[in-house]
Each structure stands twice: as C-alpha cells, then as structure tokens.
Design an enzyme around this catalytic site. Sequence first.
Site, PDB file in Angstrom:
ATOM      1  N   HIS A  19      -2.430 -71.113 -36.218  1.00 60.52           N
ATOM      2  CA  HIS A  19      -0.987 -71.085 -36.445  1.00 60.52           C
ATOM      3  C   HIS A  19      -0.676 -71.739 -37.787  1.00 60.52           C
ATOM      4  CE1 HIS A  19       3.256 -70.949 -35.692  1.00 60.52           C
ATOM      5  NE2 HIS A  19       3.358 -72.243 -35.970  1.00 60.52           N
ATOM      6  N   SER A  20       0.108 -71.051 -38.604  1.00 57.52           N
ATOM      7  CA  SER A  20       0.560 -71.550 -39.895  1.00 57.52           C
ATOM      8  C   SER A  20      -0.648 -71.895 -40.771  1.00 57.52           C
ATOM      9  CB  SER A  20       1.513 -72.733 -39.678  1.00 57.52           C
ATOM     10  OG  SER A  20       2.175 -73.073 -40.867  1.00 57.52           O
ATOM     11  N   CYS A  21      -0.769 -73.115 -41.204  1.00 62.66           N
ATOM     12  CA  CYS A  21      -1.915 -73.533 -42.020  1.00 62.66           C
ATOM     13  C   CYS A  21      -3.226 -73.222 -41.291  1.00 62.66           C
ATOM     14  CB  CYS A  21      -1.802 -75.024 -42.320  1.00 62.66           C
ATOM     15  SG  CYS A  21      -3.125 -75.702 -43.335  1.00 62.66           S
ATOM     16  N   SER A  70      -0.581 -66.578 -36.403  1.00 62.56           N
ATOM     17  CA  SER A  70       0.867 -66.641 -36.194  1.00 62.56           C
ATOM     18  C   SER A  70       1.502 -67.584 -37.208  1.00 62.56           C
ATOM     19  CB  SER A  70       1.191 -67.106 -34.768  1.00 62.56           C
ATOM     20  OG  SER A  70       0.898 -68.479 -34.599  1.00 62.56           O
TER      21      SER A  70
END
Length: 190
Positions: free
Chosen positions: A99-101, A127
Amino acid sequence: MLVTFILLPGMEKAIVRPFKRPNALCRLICFPWAGGGTSHFAQWGKLFSSSIEVSVVRLPGRESRAKEPFAKDMTAVINEITSALLEDLQEKPFAFFGHSCGAYISYAVAVHLKEKHGLEPIHLFLSGVYAPHSEAFLLMGKVNEVKDEDILEHVKFLGGTPSEFLKNEDIKKHLIRTIREDVSILQTYS
C-alpha cells in the site's frame, strides 16, 4: 487487542508473522505505507482463512527496530527483504500486497526476485499508489521541502493514525521523520 509477533528463524527482524499457519496453501507478504508499521496488516493474519499465511515487512527505524538507522536506498531495502524471505518463498506460492510506499517496495522486491532468483508472486496487489511516471509521484521527491505541519495535516486527512499519537510530540517527530525517510528511499529506485 494484543498481538504477539513471531520472529521466524532466518527472517531476523525484517518479517513479522503474527499468526503462523504452516499448512497454508499460500503466503501473503504485506508491505506498509510510508511511516507505517506492522500492526494494521498483522490483523489480517487472523481475518483470512487458514489457507493463507500473512507476513508483514518491518523496515528499520520503526517499532522493535526503532533504534536502527533508516535504510538509505531501495537496494538496501530490497536486499534485506529478499534475504529474509528467500528460503520461505521457495516453499509454496506467495503473493505481495503493498500500500502506497509499500506498493513501490513490493514491486521492486518482486522484480528483483524474478530477475535474480527466478521467483515471482502469483499476484501483486498494489493500492493507494501513483504511477512512477506521474506528476504526483515526481512531487513526492520534494518531501524534504514540505513543512512538518503539512505532512501532519496529510496524515490526519488520510486517517488511520490515532489522534492521541498525533498529540504526542515524540511520536509526531518520529512519524514525520519516518515518512520523510521512507519517501526518500523511493527516489533511489528507477
């Protein structure tokens, strides 16, 4: 709720598996967002069926690794995660969720595993992430120019961080530093 983290032999401190399921058919390795730790994904191990064993990546500079220096580049992160997981990933199918990073890191680890070890996840779930060629991604490179207050406002906007954490000066400072360090890792990967 109290979650006990099991550090597995050979995985040292980089990988947490709160609910060990040796008979699982597949492993799901989760990669947290910038500034994130293992607690959120640790709960997934309890929620999924017994056919899935959840592990969570724990990067240096947070939780039980808080006294360790932050990683300086993506290569160090990739090498540590690969070293911790390599034997485990050869045993049964696995998938990555980032997720993200964590999406960028999971992608980088997946590419490295395929190129260097001939292993690849059966699925790569990503995501909350911008395309690496997007303007928004390029703006993340300026994270060191962003004021601390603006980072905190963004964290509040995203939600998920308990408000009592954001009232504690030491926790706030560490969170801001961790976010800056994590995002700076992304700038070292092409």
